[in-house]
Design a protein around this motif. Sequence first.
Motif, PDB file in Angstrom:
ATOM      1  N   ASN A 217       0.833  -0.981   0.011  1.00  0.00           N
ATOM      2  CA  ASN A 217       0.058   0.011   0.103  1.00  0.00           C
ATOM      3  C   ASN A 217       0.701   1.298   0.047  1.00  0.00           C
ATOM      4  O   ASN A 217       1.763   1.592   0.959  1.00  0.00           O
ATOM      5  CB  ASN A 217      -0.978  -0.122   1.364  1.00  0.00           C
ATOM      6  CG  ASN A 217      -1.688   1.304   1.311  1.00  0.00           C
ATOM      7  OD1 ASN A 217      -1.726   2.173   0.450  1.00  0.00           O
ATOM      8  ND2 ASN A 217      -2.659   1.255   2.393  1.00  0.00           N
ATOM      9  N   PRO A 218       0.877   2.198  -1.122  1.00  0.00           N
ATOM     10  CA  PRO A 218       1.812   3.303  -1.163  1.00  0.00           C
ATOM     11  C   PRO A 218       1.722   4.306   0.062  1.00  0.00           C
ATOM     12  O   PRO A 218       2.667   4.947   0.265  1.00  0.00           O
ATOM     13  CB  PRO A 218       1.401   3.902  -2.330  1.00  0.00           C
ATOM     14  CG  PRO A 218       0.108   3.223  -2.838  1.00  0.00           C
ATOM     15  CD  PRO A 218      -0.152   2.096  -2.120  1.00  0.00           C
ATOM     16  N   PHE A 219       0.539   4.134   0.863  1.00  0.00           N
ATOM     17  CA  PHE A 219       0.267   5.089   1.845  1.00  0.00           C
ATOM     18  C   PHE A 219       0.463   4.416   3.229  1.00  0.00           C
ATOM     19  O   PHE A 219       0.224   5.134   4.294  1.00  0.00           O
ATOM     20  CB  PHE A 219      -1.133   5.755   1.921  1.00  0.00           C
ATOM     21  CG  PHE A 219      -1.409   6.656   0.772  1.00  0.00           C
ATOM     22  CD1 PHE A 219      -0.524   7.554   0.189  1.00  0.00           C
ATOM     23  CD2 PHE A 219      -2.170   6.019  -0.427  1.00  0.00           C
ATOM     24  CE1 PHE A 219      -0.676   8.320  -0.769  1.00  0.00           C
ATOM     25  CE2 PHE A 219      -2.108   6.697  -1.745  1.00  0.00           C
ATOM     26  CZ  PHE A 219      -1.450   7.751  -1.734  1.00  0.00           C
TER      27      PHE A 219
ATOM     28  N   ALA B  52       5.346   0.906   2.972  1.00  0.00           N
ATOM     29  CA  ALA B  52       5.652   1.584   1.465  1.00  0.00           C
ATOM     30  C   ALA B  52       7.118   2.115   1.645  1.00  0.00           C
ATOM     31  O   ALA B  52       7.643   2.085   0.384  1.00  0.00           O
ATOM     32  CB  ALA B  52       4.683   2.855   1.308  1.00  0.00           C
TER      33      ALA B  52
ATOM     34  N   THR C 199      -5.011  -0.998  -2.212  1.00  0.00           N
ATOM     35  CA  THR C 199      -5.724   0.017  -1.662  1.00  0.00           C
ATOM     36  C   THR C 199      -5.687  -0.194  -0.097  1.00  0.00           C
ATOM     37  O   THR C 199      -5.553  -0.979   0.324  1.00  0.00           O
ATOM     38  CB  THR C 199      -7.079   0.127  -2.263  1.00  0.00           C
ATOM     39  OG1 THR C 199      -7.799  -1.122  -2.013  1.00  0.00           O
ATOM     40  CG2 THR C 199      -7.130   0.205  -3.825  1.00  0.00           C
ATOM     41  N   ALA C 200      -6.387   0.933   0.530  1.00  0.00           N
ATOM     42  CA  ALA C 200      -6.572   1.154   1.963  1.00  0.00           C
ATOM     43  C   ALA C 200      -7.324   0.014   2.621  1.00  0.00           C
ATOM     44  O   ALA C 200      -7.241  -0.565   3.528  1.00  0.00           O
ATOM     45  CB  ALA C 200      -6.918   2.578   2.447  1.00  0.00           C
TER      46      ALA C 200
END
Length: 98
Positions: A14-16, A20, A47-48
């Motif tokens: 997840n990039p957030f 990450a 995704t979150a």
Amino acid sequence: MITKYFTKIFVRFNPFGPEAKTARLFLCAIPPRQRAISTKLTNELLTANSQKTPLIKVVFKDKTEMELDPAGLSFGELSSHLDRYSRKLQLKENIESQ
């Protein structure tokens, strides 16, 4: 990090999320020439609300697979795990070449 012996790399993160940073640093450590020529690189962004877990999976030249969790490891720890096995392959290669 010794990346010479990697044949396939799969990164899912997840990039957030907290994983990450480790995943991005790992991807940046793969030399561009190696990405283009010898290593198959696949990444998947989560995704979150995704049910999948973050994952870094590396397949070495001798078909050994390592699956690591980027959320639980720092980049230094991750690279030391991978380097440990890469050094074994390097030693094996040096012995066979003599």
